[in-house]
Design a protein around this motif. Sequence first.
Motif, PDB file in Angstrom:
ATOM      1  N   ALA A   1       0.787  -1.204   0.053  1.00  0.00           N
ATOM      2  CA  ALA A   1       0.142  -0.025   0.048  1.00  0.00           C
ATOM      3  C   ALA A   1       0.725   1.262  -0.062  1.00  0.00           C
ATOM      4  CB  ALA A   1      -0.842   0.084   1.136  1.00  0.00           C
ATOM      5  N   GLY A   2       0.530   2.259  -0.910  1.00  0.00           N
ATOM      6  CA  GLY A   2       1.200   3.481  -0.752  1.00  0.00           C
ATOM      7  C   GLY A   2       2.686   3.378  -1.742  1.00  0.00           C
ATOM      8  N   LYS A   3       2.746   2.243  -2.346  1.00  0.00           N
ATOM      9  CA  LYS A   3       4.224   2.156  -3.102  1.00  0.00           C
ATOM     10  C   LYS A   3       3.864   1.793  -4.397  1.00  0.00           C
ATOM     11  CE  LYS A   3       6.461   0.615   1.138  1.00  0.00           C
ATOM     12  NZ  LYS A   3       6.774  -0.622   1.795  1.00  0.00           N
ATOM     13  N   LEU A   4       4.763   2.125  -5.294  1.00  0.00           N
ATOM     14  CA  LEU A   4       4.483   1.347  -6.611  1.00  0.00           C
ATOM     15  C   LEU A   4       5.428   0.243  -6.596  1.00  0.00           C
ATOM     16  CD1 LEU A   4       4.133   1.223  -9.670  1.00  0.00           C
ATOM     17  CD2 LEU A   4       5.958   2.899 -10.200  1.00  0.00           C
ATOM     18  N   THR A   5       5.213  -1.000  -6.866  1.00  0.00           N
ATOM     19  CA  THR A   5       5.835  -2.373  -6.532  1.00  0.00           C
ATOM     20  C   THR A   5       5.918  -2.808  -8.004  1.00  0.00           C
ATOM     21  OG1 THR A   5       5.191  -2.411  -4.532  1.00  0.00           O
ATOM     22  CG2 THR A   5       6.125  -4.236  -5.279  1.00  0.00           C
ATOM     23  N   ALA A   6       7.397  -3.460  -8.460  1.00  0.00           N
ATOM     24  CA  ALA A   6       7.286  -4.101  -9.654  1.00  0.00           C
ATOM     25  C   ALA A   6       8.032  -5.511  -9.115  1.00  0.00           C
ATOM     26  CB  ALA A   6       8.078  -3.600 -10.534  1.00  0.00           C
ATOM     27  N   ARG A   7       7.170  -6.506  -9.770  1.00  0.00           N
ATOM     28  CA  ARG A   7       7.747  -7.870  -9.414  1.00  0.00           C
ATOM     29  C   ARG A   7       8.033  -8.589 -10.772  1.00  0.00           C
ATOM     30  NH1 ARG A   7       3.862  -6.886  -4.994  1.00  0.00           N
ATOM     31  NH2 ARG A   7       4.737  -7.464  -2.998  1.00  0.00           N
ATOM     32  N   PHE A   8       9.319  -8.716 -10.837  1.00  0.00           N
ATOM     33  CA  PHE A   8       9.809  -9.517 -12.354  1.00  0.00           C
ATOM     34  C   PHE A   8      10.053 -11.014 -11.896  1.00  0.00           C
ATOM     35  CE2 PHE A   8      11.725  -5.143 -11.621  1.00  0.00           C
ATOM     36  CZ  PHE A   8      11.324  -4.510 -12.977  1.00  0.00           C
ATOM     37  N   LEU A   9       9.311 -11.612 -12.743  1.00  0.00           N
ATOM     38  CA  LEU A   9       8.931 -13.042 -12.262  1.00  0.00           C
ATOM     39  C   LEU A   9      10.275 -13.972 -12.893  1.00  0.00           C
ATOM     40  CD1 LEU A   9       5.241 -13.788 -12.993  1.00  0.00           C
ATOM     41  CD2 LEU A   9       6.412 -12.553 -10.976  1.00  0.00           C
ATOM     42  N   LYS A  10      10.598 -14.920 -12.242  1.00  0.00           N
ATOM     43  CA  LYS A  10      11.504 -15.886 -12.866  1.00  0.00           C
ATOM     44  C   LYS A  10      10.394 -17.158 -13.464  1.00  0.00           C
ATOM     45  CE  LYS A  10      14.911 -19.553 -11.626  1.00  0.00           C
ATOM     46  NZ  LYS A  10      14.427 -20.529 -12.640  1.00  0.00           N
ATOM     47  N   LEU A  11      10.464 -17.145 -14.614  1.00  0.00           N
ATOM     48  CA  LEU A  11       9.814 -18.072 -15.323  1.00  0.00           C
ATOM     49  C   LEU A  11      10.467 -19.466 -15.922  1.00  0.00           C
ATOM     50  CD1 LEU A  11       7.723 -15.719 -17.759  1.00  0.00           C
ATOM     51  CD2 LEU A  11       7.175 -16.647 -15.516  1.00  0.00           C
ATOM     52  N   THR A  12       9.744 -20.553 -15.956  1.00  0.00           N
ATOM     53  CA  THR A  12      10.566 -21.910 -16.206  1.00  0.00           C
ATOM     54  C   THR A  12       9.845 -22.269 -17.440  1.00  0.00           C
ATOM     55  OG1 THR A  12      10.925 -22.171 -13.663  1.00  0.00           O
ATOM     56  CG2 THR A  12      11.194 -24.024 -15.274  1.00  0.00           C
ATOM     57  N   THR A  13      10.385 -22.558 -18.367  1.00  0.00           N
ATOM     58  CA  THR A  13       9.739 -23.180 -19.552  1.00  0.00           C
ATOM     59  C   THR A  13       9.651 -24.788 -19.479  1.00  0.00           C
ATOM     60  OG1 THR A  13       9.901 -23.141 -21.883  1.00  0.00           O
ATOM     61  CG2 THR A  13      11.920 -23.452 -20.861  1.00  0.00           C
ATOM     62  N   ARG A  14       8.522 -25.047 -20.310  1.00  0.00           N
ATOM     63  CA  ARG A  14       8.130 -26.360 -20.070  1.00  0.00           C
ATOM     64  C   ARG A  14       8.033 -27.008 -21.480  1.00  0.00           C
ATOM     65  NH1 ARG A  14       6.372 -23.620 -15.953  1.00  0.00           N
ATOM     66  NH2 ARG A  14       6.402 -24.365 -13.998  1.00  0.00           N
ATOM     67  N   SER A  15       8.664 -26.066 -22.494  1.00  0.00           N
ATOM     68  CA  SER A  15       8.505 -26.469 -23.660  1.00  0.00           C
ATOM     69  C   SER A  15       9.802 -26.073 -24.310  1.00  0.00           C
ATOM     70  CB  SER A  15       7.484 -25.556 -24.491  1.00  0.00           C
ATOM     71  OG  SER A  15       7.795 -24.247 -24.415  1.00  0.00           O
ATOM     72  N   ASP A  16       9.810 -26.006 -25.712  1.00  0.00           N
ATOM     73  CA  ASP A  16      11.129 -25.761 -26.432  1.00  0.00           C
ATOM     74  C   ASP A  16      11.152 -24.100 -26.560  1.00  0.00           C
ATOM     75  OD1 ASP A  16      11.520 -28.369 -26.685  1.00  0.00           O
ATOM     76  OD2 ASP A  16      10.609 -28.394 -28.734  1.00  0.00           O
ATOM     77  N   ASP A  17      10.337 -23.459 -26.338  1.00  0.00           N
ATOM     78  CA  ASP A  17      10.437 -21.897 -26.378  1.00  0.00           C
ATOM     79  C   ASP A  17      11.119 -21.318 -25.030  1.00  0.00           C
ATOM     80  OD1 ASP A  17       8.825 -21.381 -28.792  1.00  0.00           O
ATOM     81  OD2 ASP A  17       7.099 -22.132 -27.691  1.00  0.00           O
ATOM     82  N   LYS A  18      11.765 -20.083 -25.305  1.00  0.00           N
ATOM     83  CA  LYS A  18      12.438 -19.574 -24.157  1.00  0.00           C
ATOM     84  C   LYS A  18      11.199 -19.225 -23.383  1.00  0.00           C
ATOM     85  CE  LYS A  18      13.571 -15.410 -26.475  1.00  0.00           C
ATOM     86  NZ  LYS A  18      14.665 -14.629 -27.093  1.00  0.00           N
ATOM     87  N   SER A  19      11.676 -19.111 -21.915  1.00  0.00           N
ATOM     88  CA  SER A  19      10.383 -18.799 -21.098  1.00  0.00           C
ATOM     89  C   SER A  19       9.769 -17.382 -21.242  1.00  0.00           C
ATOM     90  CB  SER A  19      10.667 -19.076 -19.469  1.00  0.00           C
ATOM     91  OG  SER A  19      11.791 -18.110 -19.449  1.00  0.00           O
ATOM     92  N   GLY A  20      10.789 -16.374 -21.616  1.00  0.00           N
ATOM     93  CA  GLY A  20      10.364 -14.903 -21.663  1.00  0.00           C
ATOM     94  C   GLY A  20      10.159 -14.058 -20.560  1.00  0.00           C
ATOM     95  N   ASP A  21       9.301 -13.316 -20.632  1.00  0.00           N
ATOM     96  CA  ASP A  21       9.064 -12.057 -19.845  1.00  0.00           C
ATOM     97  C   ASP A  21       7.766 -12.011 -19.084  1.00  0.00           C
ATOM     98  OD1 ASP A  21      11.501 -11.033 -20.214  1.00  0.00           O
ATOM     99  OD2 ASP A  21      10.830  -8.864 -21.024  1.00  0.00           O
ATOM    100  N   SER A  22       7.712 -11.845 -17.641  1.00  0.00           N
ATOM    101  CA  SER A  22       6.320 -11.363 -17.270  1.00  0.00           C
ATOM    102  C   SER A  22       6.797 -10.696 -15.864  1.00  0.00           C
ATOM    103  CB  SER A  22       5.765 -12.709 -16.969  1.00  0.00           C
ATOM    104  OG  SER A  22       4.355 -12.147 -16.256  1.00  0.00           O
ATOM    105  N   THR A  23       6.366  -9.378 -15.836  1.00  0.00           N
ATOM    106  CA  THR A  23       6.113  -8.530 -14.778  1.00  0.00           C
ATOM    107  C   THR A  23       5.001  -7.936 -14.199  1.00  0.00           C
ATOM    108  OG1 THR A  23       8.385  -7.527 -15.675  1.00  0.00           O
ATOM    109  CG2 THR A  23       7.362  -6.252 -13.832  1.00  0.00           C
ATOM    110  N   ILE A  24       4.732  -8.319 -12.664  1.00  0.00           N
ATOM    111  CA  ILE A  24       3.620  -7.942 -12.241  1.00  0.00           C
ATOM    112  C   ILE A  24       3.661  -6.487 -11.466  1.00  0.00           C
ATOM    113  CG2 ILE A  24       1.616  -8.455 -10.484  1.00  0.00           C
ATOM    114  CD1 ILE A  24       2.520 -11.518 -10.796  1.00  0.00           C
ATOM    115  N   LEU A  25       2.879  -5.605 -11.719  1.00  0.00           N
ATOM    116  CA  LEU A  25       3.041  -4.210 -11.078  1.00  0.00           C
ATOM    117  C   LEU A  25       2.063  -4.056 -10.055  1.00  0.00           C
ATOM    118  CD1 LEU A  25       4.416  -3.662 -14.234  1.00  0.00           C
ATOM    119  CD2 LEU A  25       5.294  -1.993 -12.748  1.00  0.00           C
ATOM    120  N   THR A  26       1.987  -3.380  -9.099  1.00  0.00           N
ATOM    121  CA  THR A  26       0.994  -2.851  -7.988  1.00  0.00           C
ATOM    122  C   THR A  26       1.100  -1.705  -7.775  1.00  0.00           C
ATOM    123  OG1 THR A  26       1.248  -5.119  -6.995  1.00  0.00           O
ATOM    124  CG2 THR A  26      -0.354  -3.573  -6.039  1.00  0.00           C
ATOM    125  N   SER A  27      -0.013  -1.050  -8.075  1.00  0.00           N
ATOM    126  CA  SER A  27       0.006   0.639  -8.018  1.00  0.00           C
ATOM    127  C   SER A  27      -0.088   1.120  -6.563  1.00  0.00           C
ATOM    128  CB  SER A  27      -1.100   1.463  -8.619  1.00  0.00           C
ATOM    129  OG  SER A  27      -2.466   1.126  -8.053  1.00  0.00           O
TER     130      SER A  27
END
Length: 288
Positions: free
Chosen positions: A14-40
């Motif tokens: 609460a009261g903060k801008l928060t970014a959580r950069f995820l560690k993704l694990t691929t379960r296929s041949d593709d690279k896992s990629g990016d995902s970030t969850i932000l909370t206002s």
Amino acid sequence: VDRYNEIFDSSQDAGKLTARFLKLTTRSDDKSGDSTILTSPDGKIMVIDAGNPSTYPDVDRALKALGVTRIDYLVASHPHVDHVGSFAQLIYNYEIGAVYTTELVYPTSHYNNYMRAIKEMEVPHIILAEGDTLMFGDSVFIEILHPAPGIEYYEGYPDNSTQFVNNHSMAMKFTFGESTFFFGGDLYTAAERELVERYGDKLQSDVMKVNHHGAATSSTKRFRDAVNPKIAVMMHDAIAELRIYQAFKRLGAETFVSSIDGAVLVSTEGDGNYHVMSQYDRTTSFLD
């Protein structure tokens, strides 16, 4: 040490801008990629990108740990499978405020899947381009710096389109008080050059999601110097390019790689100071 539970504990958000950069694990041949969850600061949730389809359990686990049932802003930087692969699953399983994308159309199965999900679930789809602005909650201002409106496709698109698609990634600058964040998807050096020419020092952002997973296709010296981050995060299954990592370290940025450091939390009260936590401690010094 595994600080997953601390990183995904939302009790301090609460009261903060928060970014959580995820560690993704691929379960296929593709690279896992990016995902970030932000909370206002007022509790709105934004997800920027969501990995390839096989990484959905990682994104879902993180959202559930945060107690999220509604994603207010689901943002696609660009339509490659390692960025939007889990979008359809998110749209079917979570309440979505709106999906935000560039105007880039990309006729592939995973793109069509999530476009179909948007229609079926009647989710608003908002197209963003350079010059657009939006608010993330009441107090976080977002400027869209790229791509320019009116994308011109070449003959034969989408064949051999990797570079074209990456260079049309959405570039976003977040401002909360004196704190700033930059997200630029998979921008390559050509688009970075355009951004530096157009914006110069306006690109300066304290926190940076490093373009294209830290690969050598991106993060030219001019661009690194223009953004000049205090904190740089690369989401990748390995180290994309050691010299890019080292270049951010030389700039003085606290530099993280999800494959080694795990998930990374960055939060700020808007005063230009940042609380940073990684899921794992570094057990080796080979990166430095």
